[in-house]
Design a protein around this motif. Structure first.
Motif, mmCIF file in Angstrom:
data_model
loop_
_atom_site.group_PDB
_atom_site.id
_atom_site.type_symbol
_atom_site.label_atom_id
_atom_site.label_comp_id
_atom_site.label_asym_id
_atom_site.label_seq_id
_atom_site.Cartn_x
_atom_site.Cartn_y
_atom_site.Cartn_z
ATOM 1 N N ASN A 105 0.804 -1.222 0.000
ATOM 2 C CA ASN A 105 0.000 0.000 0.000
ATOM 3 C C ASN A 105 0.838 1.274 0.000
ATOM 4 O OD1 ASN A 105 -2.437 -1.378 -0.019
ATOM 5 N ND2 ASN A 105 -2.508 -1.507 2.196
ATOM 6 N N VAL A 106 2.148 1.140 -0.159
ATOM 7 C CA VAL A 106 3.046 2.287 -0.027
ATOM 8 C C VAL A 106 3.899 2.450 -1.284
ATOM 9 C CG1 VAL A 106 4.954 3.258 1.313
ATOM 10 C CG2 VAL A 106 3.152 1.979 2.471
ATOM 11 N N LEU A 107 3.995 3.689 -1.741
ATOM 12 C CA LEU A 107 4.899 4.053 -2.833
ATOM 13 C C LEU A 107 5.907 5.029 -2.245
ATOM 14 C CD1 LEU A 107 5.558 3.946 -5.895
ATOM 15 C CD2 LEU A 107 4.060 5.926 -6.155
ATOM 16 N N GLU A 108 7.158 4.601 -2.149
ATOM 17 C CA GLU A 108 8.206 5.432 -1.551
ATOM 18 C C GLU A 108 9.091 6.003 -2.652
ATOM 19 O OE1 GLU A 108 11.992 4.265 0.938
ATOM 20 O OE2 GLU A 108 10.214 4.241 2.217
ATOM 21 N N GLY A 130 18.472 12.375 -0.511
ATOM 22 C CA GLY A 130 18.070 11.644 0.677
ATOM 23 C C GLY A 130 16.650 11.975 1.127
ATOM 24 N N GLU A 131 16.086 13.043 0.587
ATOM 25 C CA GLU A 131 14.717 13.411 0.938
ATOM 26 C C GLU A 131 13.744 12.374 0.371
ATOM 27 O OE1 GLU A 131 11.783 17.285 0.722
ATOM 28 O OE2 GLU A 131 13.927 17.540 0.403
ATOM 29 N N LYS A 132 12.662 12.115 1.119
ATOM 30 C CA LYS A 132 11.670 11.128 0.700
ATOM 31 C C LYS A 132 10.281 11.741 0.642
ATOM 32 C CE LYS A 132 13.950 7.093 2.667
ATOM 33 N NZ LYS A 132 13.795 5.944 3.561
ATOM 34 N N VAL A 133 9.498 11.215 -0.282
ATOM 35 C CA VAL A 133 8.066 11.476 -0.359
ATOM 36 C C VAL A 133 7.406 10.098 -0.370
ATOM 37 C CG1 VAL A 133 6.176 12.361 -1.775
ATOM 38 C CG2 VAL A 133 8.316 13.655 -1.610
ATOM 39 N N VAL A 134 6.419 9.919 0.496
ATOM 40 C CA VAL A 134 5.734 8.635 0.592
ATOM 41 C C VAL A 134 4.261 8.839 0.262
ATOM 42 C CG1 VAL A 134 5.131 6.708 2.104
ATOM 43 C CG2 VAL A 134 7.362 7.808 2.332
ATOM 44 N N VAL A 135 3.779 8.030 -0.675
ATOM 45 C CA VAL A 135 2.353 8.011 -0.990
ATOM 46 C C VAL A 135 1.823 6.678 -0.473
ATOM 47 C CG1 VAL A 135 0.619 8.081 -2.818
ATOM 48 C CG2 VAL A 135 2.740 9.397 -3.063
ATOM 49 N N ASN A 136 0.769 6.766 0.321
ATOM 50 C CA ASN A 136 0.221 5.596 0.974
ATOM 51 C C ASN A 136 -1.281 5.564 0.742
ATOM 52 O OD1 ASN A 136 0.069 3.398 2.798
ATOM 53 N ND2 ASN A 136 -0.424 4.778 4.471
ATOM 54 N N ALA A 192 5.604 14.013 3.448
ATOM 55 C CA ALA A 192 6.777 14.697 2.918
ATOM 56 C C ALA A 192 7.376 15.540 4.030
ATOM 57 C CB ALA A 192 6.383 15.573 1.729
ATOM 58 N N LYS A 193 8.536 16.089 3.759
ATOM 59 C CA LYS A 193 9.205 16.948 4.730
ATOM 60 C C LYS A 193 8.292 18.095 5.175
ATOM 61 C CE LYS A 193 13.836 18.792 5.318
ATOM 62 N NZ LYS A 193 15.095 19.084 4.622
ATOM 63 N N SER A 194 7.463 18.572 4.257
ATOM 64 C CA SER A 194 6.582 19.710 4.552
ATOM 65 C C SER A 194 5.334 19.321 5.340
ATOM 66 C CB SER A 194 6.161 20.390 3.255
ATOM 67 O OG SER A 194 5.500 19.464 2.413
ATOM 68 N N GLY A 195 5.083 18.018 5.496
ATOM 69 C CA GLY A 195 3.938 17.596 6.301
ATOM 70 C C GLY A 195 3.245 16.368 5.753
ATOM 71 N N GLY A 196 2.124 16.041 6.385
ATOM 72 C CA GLY A 196 1.315 14.904 5.976
ATOM 73 C C GLY A 196 -0.039 15.390 5.477
ATOM 74 N N SER A 235 2.510 17.196 -6.855
ATOM 75 C CA SER A 235 3.382 17.993 -7.731
ATOM 76 C C SER A 235 4.260 18.929 -6.914
ATOM 77 C CB SER A 235 2.547 18.813 -8.717
ATOM 78 O OG SER A 235 1.815 17.979 -9.578
ATOM 79 N N ALA A 236 3.675 19.590 -5.932
ATOM 80 C CA ALA A 236 4.420 20.554 -5.109
ATOM 81 C C ALA A 236 5.487 19.880 -4.263
ATOM 82 C CB ALA A 236 3.456 21.337 -4.223
ATOM 83 N N VAL A 237 5.149 18.771 -3.603
ATOM 84 C CA VAL A 237 6.144 18.139 -2.718
ATOM 85 C C VAL A 237 7.258 17.473 -3.514
ATOM 86 C CG1 VAL A 237 4.547 17.901 -0.764
ATOM 87 C CG2 VAL A 237 4.824 15.992 -2.346
ATOM 88 N N VAL A 238 6.935 16.880 -4.663
ATOM 89 C CA VAL A 238 7.982 16.276 -5.505
ATOM 90 C C VAL A 238 8.855 17.366 -6.111
ATOM 91 C CG1 VAL A 238 8.434 14.941 -7.607
ATOM 92 C CG2 VAL A 238 6.752 14.120 -5.944
#
Length: 105
Positions: A35-38, A44-50, A62-66, A90-93
């Motif tokens: 259920n997770v796309l990392e 080293g920064e990560k964005v996770v779509v769950n 993301a670093k900017s929040g959930g 788009s913004a967080v990526v």
């Protein structure tokens, strides 16, 4: 929507996200695990779509929040502020990659 319909719908979104990232030729690693796309960037920064199946929501971390998104009238909208999933992704990526990235659901 049934659980099966939700999973099919979000599988398609995950596939489109991966394709859009490939097309953008960004320096990153993308890994789908259940259920997770990392998405991990060279910095080293990560964005996770769950996808959260019990609530039938898509989540972005993301670093900017959930951010939590539910399907309303055919759009994935944030519970907190009504922003659209594609615009938020788009913004967080873009921020993590240091260049423009656009994803439309």
């Amino acid at each position: 929507m049934t659980e099966s319909e939700f999973l099919t719908l979000t599988d398609g979104i995950f596939t489109r996200i991966e394709a859009a990232l490939d097309e953008a030729e960004l320096d990153l690693d993308c890994l789908k695990m259940g259920n997770v796309l990392e998405i991990e960037f060279d910095s080293g920064e990560k964005v996770v779509v769950n996808r959260h199946v019990p609530n039938q929501e898509l989540w972005i971390a993301a670093k900017s929040g959930g951010f939590h998104f539910a399907l309303r009238d055919g759009q994935w909208l944030a519970a907190r502020d009504g922003k659209e999933f594609g615009a938020t992704l788009s913004a967080v990526v873009s921020h993590a990659a240091g260049c423009d990235f656009v994803f439309a659901v």
